[in-house]
Enzyme design. Structure first.
Site, PDB file in Angstrom:
ATOM      1  N   HIS A  43      -8.970  -0.733   4.812  1.00 44.36           N
ATOM      2  CA  HIS A  43      -7.681  -0.414   4.162  1.00 44.36           C
ATOM      3  C   HIS A  43      -6.862  -1.691   4.086  1.00 44.36           C
ATOM      4  CE1 HIS A  43      -4.317   2.598   3.334  1.00 44.36           C
ATOM      5  NE2 HIS A  43      -3.770   1.395   3.185  1.00 44.36           N
ATOM      6  N   HIS A  63      -4.554   5.486   7.806  1.00 43.60           N
ATOM      7  CA  HIS A  63      -3.488   4.990   8.698  1.00 43.60           C
ATOM      8  C   HIS A  63      -2.755   6.111   9.421  1.00 43.60           C
ATOM      9  CE1 HIS A  63      -1.231   5.967   5.113  1.00 43.60           C
ATOM     10  NE2 HIS A  63      -1.472   4.831   4.503  1.00 43.60           N
ATOM     11  N   HIS A 119      -3.334   9.082   1.711  1.00 42.78           N
ATOM     12  CA  HIS A 119      -2.068   8.737   2.366  1.00 42.78           C
ATOM     13  C   HIS A 119      -1.401  10.061   2.744  1.00 42.78           C
ATOM     14  CE1 HIS A 119       1.648   6.110   2.811  1.00 42.78           C
ATOM     15  NE2 HIS A 119       2.130   7.348   2.919  1.00 42.78           N
ATOM     16  N   ASP A 160      -4.171  -1.654   6.896  1.00 36.31           N
ATOM     17  CA  ASP A 160      -3.021  -1.421   6.019  1.00 36.31           C
ATOM     18  C   ASP A 160      -2.115  -2.643   5.976  1.00 36.31           C
ATOM     19  OD1 ASP A 160      -1.373  -0.053   4.221  1.00 36.31           O
ATOM     20  OD2 ASP A 160      -0.273   1.012   5.794  1.00 36.31           O
ATOM     21  N   LYS A 172      -8.125   6.598  -4.005  1.00 38.42           N
ATOM     22  CA  LYS A 172      -6.984   6.697  -3.103  1.00 38.42           C
ATOM     23  C   LYS A 172      -6.009   7.727  -3.628  1.00 38.42           C
ATOM     24  CE  LYS A 172      -4.258   5.628   0.326  1.00 38.42           C
ATOM     25  NZ  LYS A 172      -3.736   4.281   0.586  1.00 38.42           N
ATOM     26  N   HIS A 213      -4.217  -4.255   1.546  1.00 38.13           N
ATOM     27  CA  HIS A 213      -3.420  -4.531   0.352  1.00 38.13           C
ATOM     28  C   HIS A 213      -3.389  -6.039   0.120  1.00 38.13           C
ATOM     29  CE1 HIS A 213      -1.696  -0.436   0.020  1.00 38.13           C
ATOM     30  NE2 HIS A 213      -1.780  -0.453   1.343  1.00 38.13           N
TER      31      HIS A 213
END
Length: 346
Positions: free
Chosen positions: A14, A176, A137, A249, A100, A16
């Site tokens: 995970h 997460h 999420h 994350d 996602k 970004h």
């Protein structure tokens, strides 16, 4: 002599990276810790088609340091309009392994997320058919619900009833997770349900957002929770069940977008993620479980081979810069201006 651990090269399932010039910082830093990263699709505009993922992956590959071969596992952004044909096209790339699901409005760049869970059922059924993974999420967007209780509400009302029960063969990653409720949900679910846990949720609780004043660089979504929740996460991460694995994350934002009247959510951990995980596992006497959590369980759940390379973690104080370049701005990392406890070498 400094303590050393030799581990199978880890995966971050995970991450970004953002886009544009920021990749020249985010990609090399991730490559210091991980052999593979699962790339989040919430760009502006989002990565919603196979061709978007192909183009984004090309940009990521170009940003790798010379001689580095970190791999990128791509995801698509699930929308109300994602079709079974979109799913098939993503699968056919060979490197889009997951989609996602963001509840619309739940976090950064989630405006294009799901508003009606009935609309996405055909896509979920196609994903189950192909063996693709749904990354969720898990937060309610009900603004009347206390922000510290929105994860619980999502698991009570949506995750079980509208996702897992409706699609019993779909592989689902609860992303997460931050609460004891989510831990217990994953433990009770079948082998097709797993979860990622971040380093910052293992090390910090909600008091750290307000320690000595407001700490904008500790603000993330899902927000840090109670100490009892942190302890449940630590127990899950170090427990060796195979259902919980590393997903940082890591979510960079320019310094001025964090230190503002309405700051962005996200904690940047790419630079020191393996050190942070090791710190947590060492604190509870479970360093023997670190390799499985970071290098085995995630690869096994995703159905990809474990990495053949290895890393060495050495117990030695390692300074963290106060900031890193981030396009034409800078980003403040977790522990900026302090030390990490462990150093990674390849």
């Amino acid at each position: 002599m400094a303590q050393e651990l030799k581990l199978t090269a880890p995966d971050d399932l995970h991450h970004h990276f953002r886009d544009g010039p920021a990749l020249l910082t985010t990609v090399p830093l991730a490559a210091t810790n991980f052999a593979r990263c699962l790339v989040m699709p919430n760009l502006v505009p989002p990565v919603i088609k196979a061709e978007d993922a192909v183009a984004y992956r090309d940009r990521l590959m170009t940003a790798r340091p010379e001689g580095n071969n970190m791999d990128f596992i791509m995801t698509l952004y699930l929308t109300d309009n994602t079709s079974p044909e979109d799913i098939q096209a993503a699968y056919d790339t060979g490197f889009v392994k997951a989609l996602k699901l963001y509840p619309a409005g739940a976090t950064t760049n989630s405006a294009s997320g799901i508003t009606n869970y009935e609309d996405c059922q055909p896509a979920l059924r196609k994903m189950a058919e192909l063996g693709m993974i749904l990354c969720v999420h898990g937060e309610s967007t009900n603004q009347k619900t206390d922000i510290f209780d929105r994860e619980k509400l999502f698991y009570d009302e949506i995750m079980g009833k509208l996702i897992v029960q409706r699609n019993p063969t779909l592989k689902v990653v609860c992303e997460h997770i931050t609460t004891r409720v989510a831990v217990e949900f994953v433990k009770a679910a079948g082998p097709n349900v797993a979860a990622t846990i971040t380093a910052h949720h293992l090390l910090h609780n909600r008091n750290d957002i307000f320690r000595g004043g407001v700490r904008p660089h500790m603000y993330c979504l899902p927000v840090l929770k109670r100490e009892e929740d942190r302890l449940a996460l630590v127990e899950a991460a170090t427990g060796g069940t195979g259902k919980f694995f590393a997903g940082t994350d890591s979510a960079p934002h320019a310094k001025e977008r964090k230190e503002s009247a309405c700051g962005c959510a996200g904690v940047f951990t790419a630079h020191g993620a393996m050190s942070f995980y090791a710190e947590c596992f060492e604190h509870v006497g479970k360093l023997d479980q670190l390799e499985a959590f970071t290098s085995h369980f995630g690869a096994d759940f995703y159905g990809i081979p474990r990495n053949s390379a290895t890393i060495t973690l050495t117990k030695t104080p390692t300074p963290v810069p106060e900031s890193y370049m981030f396009g034409d701005s800078c980003v403040v990392p977790l522990r900026g201006g302090e030390d990490c406890d462990w150093k990674v070498t390849w």
